[in-house]
Write an enzyme that holds these catalytic residues in place. Structure first.
Site, PDB file in Angstrom:
ATOM      1  N   ASP A  15     -42.528 -35.972  17.453  1.00  0.00           N
ATOM      2  CA  ASP A  15     -41.614 -34.873  17.110  1.00  0.00           C
ATOM      3  C   ASP A  15     -41.372 -34.032  18.365  1.00  0.00           C
ATOM      4  O   ASP A  15     -42.266 -33.871  19.192  1.00  0.00           O
ATOM      5  CB  ASP A  15     -42.214 -33.994  16.007  1.00  0.00           C
ATOM      6  CG  ASP A  15     -41.141 -33.340  15.156  1.00  0.00           C
ATOM      7  OD1 ASP A  15     -41.060 -33.657  13.951  1.00  0.00           O
ATOM      8  OD2 ASP A  15     -40.368 -32.530  15.700  1.00  0.00           O
TER       9      ASP A  15
ATOM     10  N   ASN B  86     -36.974 -28.322  15.731  1.00  0.00           N
ATOM     11  CA  ASN B  86     -36.630 -27.797  14.401  1.00  0.00           C
ATOM     12  C   ASN B  86     -37.821 -27.814  13.447  1.00  0.00           C
ATOM     13  O   ASN B  86     -37.653 -27.813  12.233  1.00  0.00           O
ATOM     14  CB  ASN B  86     -35.497 -28.624  13.784  1.00  0.00           C
ATOM     15  CG  ASN B  86     -34.151 -28.187  14.315  1.00  0.00           C
ATOM     16  OD1 ASN B  86     -33.954 -27.007  14.611  1.00  0.00           O
ATOM     17  ND2 ASN B  86     -33.243 -29.117  14.474  1.00  0.00           N
TER      18      ASN B  86
ATOM     19  N   ASP C 286     -38.934 -35.904  23.156  1.00  0.00           N
ATOM     20  CA  ASP C 286     -37.569 -36.051  22.678  1.00  0.00           C
ATOM     21  C   ASP C 286     -37.158 -37.525  22.762  1.00  0.00           C
ATOM     22  O   ASP C 286     -37.334 -38.152  23.811  1.00  0.00           O
ATOM     23  CB  ASP C 286     -36.668 -35.192  23.584  1.00  0.00           C
ATOM     24  CG  ASP C 286     -35.289 -35.023  23.007  1.00  0.00           C
ATOM     25  OD1 ASP C 286     -34.768 -35.988  22.412  1.00  0.00           O
ATOM     26  OD2 ASP C 286     -34.740 -33.917  23.156  1.00  0.00           O
TER      27      ASP C 286
ATOM     28  N   SER D  85     -28.579 -41.041   4.223  1.00  0.00           N
ATOM     29  CA  SER D  85     -28.281 -39.927   3.314  1.00  0.00           C
ATOM     30  C   SER D  85     -27.179 -40.333   2.350  1.00  0.00           C
ATOM     31  O   SER D  85     -26.320 -41.167   2.683  1.00  0.00           O
ATOM     32  CB  SER D  85     -27.818 -38.743   4.161  1.00  0.00           C
ATOM     33  OG  SER D  85     -27.174 -37.798   3.360  1.00  0.00           O
TER      34      SER D  85
ATOM     35  N   THR E 258     -24.803 -38.627   1.839  1.00  0.00           N
ATOM     36  CA  THR E 258     -23.539 -38.127   2.422  1.00  0.00           C
ATOM     37  C   THR E 258     -22.700 -39.271   2.985  1.00  0.00           C
ATOM     38  O   THR E 258     -21.551 -39.057   3.349  1.00  0.00           O
ATOM     39  CB  THR E 258     -23.764 -37.109   3.562  1.00  0.00           C
ATOM     40  OG1 THR E 258     -24.658 -37.696   4.503  1.00  0.00           O
ATOM     41  CG2 THR E 258     -24.305 -35.804   3.092  1.00  0.00           C
TER      42      THR E 258
ATOM     43  N   TYR F 140     -22.127 -34.839  10.279  1.00  0.00           N
ATOM     44  CA  TYR F 140     -23.502 -35.255   9.989  1.00  0.00           C
ATOM     45  C   TYR F 140     -23.509 -36.612   9.265  1.00  0.00           C
ATOM     46  O   TYR F 140     -24.183 -37.559   9.677  1.00  0.00           O
ATOM     47  CB  TYR F 140     -24.199 -34.176   9.144  1.00  0.00           C
ATOM     48  CG  TYR F 140     -25.436 -34.665   8.453  1.00  0.00           C
ATOM     49  CD1 TYR F 140     -26.593 -34.918   9.164  1.00  0.00           C
ATOM     50  CD2 TYR F 140     -25.441 -34.884   7.065  1.00  0.00           C
ATOM     51  CE1 TYR F 140     -27.732 -35.387   8.517  1.00  0.00           C
ATOM     52  CE2 TYR F 140     -26.566 -35.342   6.422  1.00  0.00           C
ATOM     53  CZ  TYR F 140     -27.707 -35.596   7.143  1.00  0.00           C
ATOM     54  OH  TYR F 140     -28.819 -36.067   6.503  1.00  0.00           O
TER      55      TYR F 140
ATOM     56  N   LYS G 250     -24.802 -40.553  10.333  1.00  0.00           N
ATOM     57  CA  LYS G 250     -25.714 -41.383   9.522  1.00  0.00           C
ATOM     58  C   LYS G 250     -25.090 -42.763   9.270  1.00  0.00           C
ATOM     59  O   LYS G 250     -25.747 -43.794   9.399  1.00  0.00           O
ATOM     60  CB  LYS G 250     -26.027 -40.704   8.182  1.00  0.00           C
ATOM     61  CG  LYS G 250     -26.926 -39.479   8.305  1.00  0.00           C
ATOM     62  CD  LYS G 250     -28.347 -39.870   8.656  1.00  0.00           C
ATOM     63  CE  LYS G 250     -29.272 -38.699   8.824  1.00  0.00           C
ATOM     64  NZ  LYS G 250     -30.566 -39.028   9.402  1.00  0.00           N
TER      65      LYS G 250
ATOM     66  N   PHE H 285     -30.809 -38.590  -1.933  1.00  0.00           N
ATOM     67  CA  PHE H 285     -29.950 -37.658  -2.655  1.00  0.00           C
ATOM     68  C   PHE H 285     -30.439 -36.235  -2.324  1.00  0.00           C
ATOM     69  O   PHE H 285     -30.347 -35.847  -1.181  1.00  0.00           O
ATOM     70  CB  PHE H 285     -29.852 -38.077  -4.128  1.00  0.00           C
ATOM     71  CG  PHE H 285     -28.867 -39.229  -4.242  1.00  0.00           C
ATOM     72  CD1 PHE H 285     -29.168 -40.470  -3.676  1.00  0.00           C
ATOM     73  CD2 PHE H 285     -27.617 -39.052  -4.784  1.00  0.00           C
ATOM     74  CE1 PHE H 285     -28.231 -41.516  -3.672  1.00  0.00           C
ATOM     75  CE2 PHE H 285     -26.675 -40.092  -4.799  1.00  0.00           C
ATOM     76  CZ  PHE H 285     -26.994 -41.314  -4.238  1.00  0.00           C
TER      77      PHE H 285
ATOM     78  N   ASN I  60     -28.999 -23.317   3.966  1.00  0.00           N
ATOM     79  CA  ASN I  60     -27.699 -23.563   3.332  1.00  0.00           C
ATOM     80  C   ASN I  60     -27.849 -24.299   2.020  1.00  0.00           C
ATOM     81  O   ASN I  60     -26.950 -24.288   1.199  1.00  0.00           O
ATOM     82  CB  ASN I  60     -26.822 -24.441   4.245  1.00  0.00           C
ATOM     83  CG  ASN I  60     -26.381 -23.686   5.461  1.00  0.00           C
ATOM     84  OD1 ASN I  60     -25.838 -22.599   5.356  1.00  0.00           O
ATOM     85  ND2 ASN I  60     -26.658 -24.249   6.644  1.00  0.00           N
ATOM     86  N   ASN I  61     -28.982 -24.981   1.863  1.00  0.00           N
ATOM     87  CA  ASN I  61     -29.153 -25.796   0.651  1.00  0.00           C
ATOM     88  C   ASN I  61     -29.590 -24.926  -0.526  1.00  0.00           C
ATOM     89  O   ASN I  61     -30.195 -23.864  -0.356  1.00  0.00           O
ATOM     90  CB  ASN I  61     -30.179 -26.900   0.882  1.00  0.00           C
ATOM     91  CG  ASN I  61     -29.660 -27.941   1.847  1.00  0.00           C
ATOM     92  OD1 ASN I  61     -30.188 -28.110   2.935  1.00  0.00           O
ATOM     93  ND2 ASN I  61     -28.603 -28.618   1.465  1.00  0.00           N
TER      94      ASN I  61
ATOM     95  N   ASP J 177     -16.914 -29.500  -1.366  1.00  0.00           N
ATOM     96  CA  ASP J 177     -17.951 -29.807  -2.365  1.00  0.00           C
ATOM     97  C   ASP J 177     -17.491 -30.913  -3.325  1.00  0.00           C
ATOM     98  O   ASP J 177     -16.297 -31.098  -3.537  1.00  0.00           O
ATOM     99  CB  ASP J 177     -18.287 -28.553  -3.188  1.00  0.00           C
ATOM    100  CG  ASP J 177     -19.757 -28.177  -3.060  1.00  0.00           C
ATOM    101  OD1 ASP J 177     -20.540 -29.011  -2.604  1.00  0.00           O
ATOM    102  OD2 ASP J 177     -20.107 -27.042  -3.417  1.00  0.00           O
TER     103      ASP J 177
HETATM  104  N1  UDP Z   1     -24.753 -24.416  -4.025  1.00  0.00           N
HETATM  105  C1  UDP Z   1     -24.459 -23.150  -4.520  1.00  0.00           C
HETATM  106  N2  UDP Z   1     -24.765 -22.068  -3.745  1.00  0.00           N
HETATM  107  C2  UDP Z   1     -25.361 -22.185  -2.523  1.00  0.00           C
HETATM  108  C3  UDP Z   1     -25.674 -23.483  -2.047  1.00  0.00           C
HETATM  109  C4  UDP Z   1     -25.356 -24.580  -2.831  1.00  0.00           C
HETATM  110  O1  UDP Z   1     -23.919 -23.005  -5.611  1.00  0.00           O
HETATM  111  O2  UDP Z   1     -25.584 -21.159  -1.864  1.00  0.00           O
HETATM  112  C5  UDP Z   1     -24.442 -25.586  -4.849  1.00  0.00           C
HETATM  113  C6  UDP Z   1     -23.463 -26.555  -4.204  1.00  0.00           C
HETATM  114  O3  UDP Z   1     -22.146 -26.220  -4.555  1.00  0.00           O
HETATM  115  C7  UDP Z   1     -23.911 -27.888  -4.778  1.00  0.00           C
HETATM  116  C8  UDP Z   1     -25.400 -27.720  -5.052  1.00  0.00           C
HETATM  117  O4  UDP Z   1     -25.639 -26.317  -5.026  1.00  0.00           O
HETATM  118  O5  UDP Z   1     -23.294 -28.091  -6.002  1.00  0.00           O
HETATM  119  C9  UDP Z   1     -26.284 -28.385  -4.019  1.00  0.00           C
HETATM  120  O6  UDP Z   1     -25.893 -27.948  -2.745  1.00  0.00           O
HETATM  121  P1  UDP Z   1     -26.691 -28.365  -1.450  1.00  0.00           P
HETATM  122  O7  UDP Z   1     -25.948 -27.811  -0.272  1.00  0.00           O
HETATM  123  O8  UDP Z   1     -28.111 -27.987  -1.613  1.00  0.00           O
HETATM  124  O9  UDP Z   1     -26.634 -29.970  -1.457  1.00  0.00           O
HETATM  125  P2  UDP Z   1     -25.381 -30.961  -1.326  1.00  0.00           P
HETATM  126  O10 UDP Z   1     -24.157 -30.280  -1.839  1.00  0.00           O
HETATM  127  O11 UDP Z   1     -25.287 -31.305   0.127  1.00  0.00           O
HETATM  128  O12 UDP Z   1     -25.751 -32.135  -2.156  1.00  0.00           O
END
Ligand code: UDP
Length: 350
Positions: free
Chosen positions: A32, A36, A66, A137, A139, A161, A165, A191, A211-212, A309
């Site tokens: 590592d 981060n 690295d 991912s 994604t 991102y 991947k 997922f 952000n998640n 989204d």
């Molecule tokens: N979400 C939300 N508010 C937030 C962050 C995420 O409502 O501040 C919702 C987002 O719209 C999604 C779900 O939570 O439906 C999961 O989002 P996340 O970013 O964790 O994962 P991803 O969308 O990349 O699967």
């Protein structure tokens, strides 16, 4: 004993996977850069081994560096070879992973994620290390894919991102095709991993503002003045909020162990596998479960939809579960309890 090198081993999924491997008598080379992640994770992994009254911690060796520095990686492989106990396989987690940041700084994502992966696989090739589990991912799937998503669904990432991947998956396809008698490769498409180790010693430790959804729910539960913003209340779902496939990080870690075992015991292959529960949960359902099992309040308000989204992203996990004989064991309640215990006990992270 098998010697496995784990890149990004101090990260969220990486650290839980190190624990699973150590508990199953693997020798782990944890690599590592700690850019981060925190070196404190190492002590925590060792403490988990101690909790189990084992001295398995002695099988953990840490290398700080690295992957963009090819000499650094070569030294690890060459020293292992010289010791007469070469590296048997690699689990490759290292890489930048914030979707928003990748949109703001795409070149950094291409540079970090692609260069480091190219260096890693070229050194593996040189040292005849043929077994690789790559951390991909969900994604990589296009927004058009309807859930549950199968591995052969249309691939069309919607951010840099996800593009990196998918590109690494393509590099691995080409590498496999170059000599399909050599490689054993699996690309695991995660997922939404959440939760934490039951010990509360390791967990998700986002750098800066998360952000998640799950870390943001924890923050709203910790601080009564913080309201979670829910992105949209008018989606065509049971309660108007988006649906995702949340999976306990320890189940994800065990999925890696099963994948290693599978690759090891079978002939050469390149596999693409969904790592999810196959169960969809809406944002409101996750908040309700979290609040109920932890007896906390999560204040929220609805805001407009987030750009890009998707309404619903849920895995079809039938391929991975039948091939690996692996079924995620932990419930949404477990994810909420373990994730909250981790957060409560580590309010400021590491
Ligand atoms: N979400 C939300 N508010 C937030 C962050 C995420 O409502 O501040 C919702 C987002 O719209 C999604 C779900 O939570 O439906 C999961 O989002 P996340 O970013 O964790 O994962 P991803 O969308 O990349 O699967």
């Amino acid at each position: 004993m098998k010697r496995i090198l784990i890149t990004g081993g101090a990260g969220f999924i990486g650290s839980h996977t190190c624990v699973s491997l150590l508990e199953n008598d693997y020798e782990v080379y944890l690599v590592d850069s700690f850019v981060n992640s925190s070196p404190i994770v190492i002590n925590r992994i060792l403490s988990i081994c101690d909790l189990n009254n084992s001295n398995l911690g002695k099988n953990l060796k840490v290398f700080k560096g690295d992957l963009k520095d090819k000499v650094f990686i070569e030294d690890i492989f060459s020293n292992a070879d010289k010791s007469g106990n070469p590296i048997n396989g690699v689990i490759h987690f290292a890489g930048l992973k914030a979707v928003n940041e990748s949109v703001l700084n795409p070149l950094r994502y291409w540079q970090e994620n692609i260069f480091s992966s190219l260096n890693l696989v070229s050194v593996m090739k040189k040292y005849n290390c043929n077994l690789l589990v790559f951390s991909s991912s969900a994604t990589v799937y296009g927004k058009e894919s309807s859930s549950p998503i199968k591995e052969n669904s249309y691939l069309n990432p919607s951010n840099p991102y996800g593009n990196t991947k998918l590109t690494i998956e393509k590099i691995l396809n080409d590498l496999y095709d170059e000599n399909s008698n050599i490689w054993k490769i699996a690309c695991l498409r995660y997922f939404n991993p959440i939760g934490a180790h039951t010990s509360s010693l390791i967990g998700e430790n986002p750098v800066g503002m998360p952000n998640n959804l799950f870390p943001l729910i924890c923050n709203a539960a910790l601080d009564n003045n913080t309201k979670l913003k829910i992105f949209g209340s008018d989606w065509d779902t049971i309660d108007g909020t988006c649906i995702r496939d949340y999976i306990h990080v320890s189940d994800v870690a065990e999925g890696h162990l099963k994948t290693l075992e599978y690759l090891n015991n079978h002939k050469t292959n390149i596999l693409k596998m969904n790592i999810g529960t196959g169960l969809g949960t809406s944002v409101l359902e996750l908040i309700e479960t979290f609040s109920r099992v932890n007896k906390v309040t999560v204040d929220y308000k609805f805001t407009s939809r987030r750009d890009g989204d998707s309404k619903e992203i849920v895995a079809d996990n039938s391929f991975s579960s039948s091939l690996l004989n692996w079924i995620p064991k932990r419930s949404l309640e477990d994810m909420c309890i373990d994730g909250w215990n981790w957060k409560k006990n580590n309010v400021n992270g590491f």
